[in-house]
Design an enzyme around this catalytic site. Structure first.
Site, PDB file in Angstrom:
ATOM      1  N   GLU A   1      -3.240  -8.705   2.720  1.00  0.00           N
ATOM      2  CA  GLU A   1      -3.042  -9.276   4.057  1.00  0.00           C
ATOM      3  C   GLU A   1      -4.238  -9.030   4.980  1.00  0.00           C
ATOM      4  OE1 GLU A   1      -1.972  -5.011   4.811  1.00  0.00           O
ATOM      5  OE2 GLU A   1      -1.891  -6.418   3.126  1.00  0.00           O
TER       6      GLU A   1
ATOM      7  N   CYS B   1       0.832  -1.215   0.000  1.00  0.00           N
ATOM      8  CA  CYS B   1       0.000   0.000   0.000  1.00  0.00           C
ATOM      9  C   CYS B   1       0.869   1.269   0.000  1.00  0.00           C
ATOM     10  CB  CYS B   1      -0.989  -0.024   1.151  1.00  0.00           C
ATOM     11  SG  CYS B   1      -2.384   1.110   0.867  1.00  0.00           S
TER      12      CYS B   1
ATOM     13  N   HIS C   1      -4.267  -4.345  -0.081  1.00  0.00           N
ATOM     14  CA  HIS C   1      -4.055  -4.988   1.218  1.00  0.00           C
ATOM     15  C   HIS C   1      -4.490  -6.450   1.187  1.00  0.00           C
ATOM     16  CE1 HIS C   1      -2.782  -1.641   3.786  1.00  0.00           C
ATOM     17  NE2 HIS C   1      -3.632  -0.880   3.124  1.00  0.00           N
TER      18      HIS C   1
END
EC number: 2.3.1.31
Length: 302
Positions: A237, A142, A235
């Site tokens: 994750e 990001c 993102h």
């Protein structure tokens, strides 16, 4: 992990043509194996949440991974206890004489600030310079991806007319590239950002390869041609509920954030959002660890 087969096996050539990772017996017998040392520069405010998200992904491979957490010395985080920082984090001064197999630079809630005005920008650029000689591959996430693109390759960010917030479809440009091996042609990923980077600038840069774009054509996965730097503008994750928690937090602060797009079933904030990007999150991190860290890092750095 690679398939270890005889060089003479007829299927070996076909597998290699299909870009399946095959290692012949001669190479396998000469390999030394040791744990990988991964450094995580955690710039996110809720550090413990980010730690858990990343460790889930780094721990889902057959590889043994030693983790070290890094914080900035020039900016003291306020959303985590001093005890946690003192016990589990280190500063660059304490690791600058070490070498690491991989480095992860997370996002940070500073994207609407000019890079040079971020309080720890000079420290971050020092770390990125150090990583060029002391880290096999760096994964930027990001805002960390935007910082890496700007500092290493001169690709500037620009402000969006509104927040990019939700779950979006993405396409793969070349499924044979090892980083995206096993990805579906179209997959989902979360985004939460106010800025973006130019696709034209990335495609015009001879040192970069654009591997994936969103349904709107925005760059998502970018890799340097030497694989030293990998940039993910979203993102992957994130947990299933992370965007919901961001939405609730903004509204508690009086920030008029729209409902995340393509996220809540029927746009009902009382419905639990499905986790539609989990498999590709694991694929990305395992591919990075295996192909760009484990297979490339020297057994002995000296």
């Amino acid at each position: 992990m690679p398939i270890n087969v005889s060089k003479e096996l007829p299927a070996s050539d076909a597998l290699k043509q299909e870009k399946i990772f095959v290692m012949d017996e001669d190479r396998a017998q000469t390999q030394d194996i040791r744990p990988l040392n991964i450094l995580i520069l955690n710039l996110m405010p809720e550090k413990e949440r980010t730690e858990l998200q990343l460790l889930r992904l780094l721990g889902n491979t057959p590889l043994q991974v030693n983790i070290s957490f890094l914080r900035t010395a020039t900016h003291r985080p306020t959303h985590v206890s001093p005890h946690h920082l003192d016990n589990f984090y280190t500063t660059f001064e304490e690791v600058k004489n070490r070498r690491f197999d991989g480095l992860i630079i997370t996002g940070a809630p500073v994207e609407q600030i000019a890079f040079e005005d971020v309080t720890y920008w000079d420290e971050l650029t020092t770390i990125m310079d150090w990583a060029a000689a002391n880290v096999t591959s760096t994964l930027h996430i990001c805002w960390g991806a935007q910082a890496g693109l700007y500092y290493h390759y001169g690709v500037r960010k620009y402000e969006l007319p509104g927040k990019c917030f939700g779950i979006y479809e993405h396409q793969i440009a070349d499924p044979t590239v090892k980083l995206v091996r096993g990805f579906d042609d179209i997959f989902h990923a979360p985004h939460s950002r106010f800025t973006s980077v130019s696709r034209e600038a990335i495609e015009a840069n001879p040192d970069l390869t654009l591997l994936s774009v969103s349904e709107q054509g925005a760059p998502f996965i970018i890799m340097s041609n030497d694989a030293k730097n990998i940039m993910i503008t979203g993102h992957l994750e994130y947990d299933a509920t992370t965007l919901a928690e961001e939405y609730e937090r903004d509204h508690e602060r009086g920030v008029d954030t729209p409902i995340p797009e393509n996220y809540f079933p029927n746009d009902d904030i009382n419905e639990r959002p499905p986790h539609r990007w989990r498999s590709h999150s694991h694929l990305l991190f395992s591919n990075w660890l295996n192909y760009y860290v484990y297979q490339e890092t020297p057994f002995e750095w000296d």
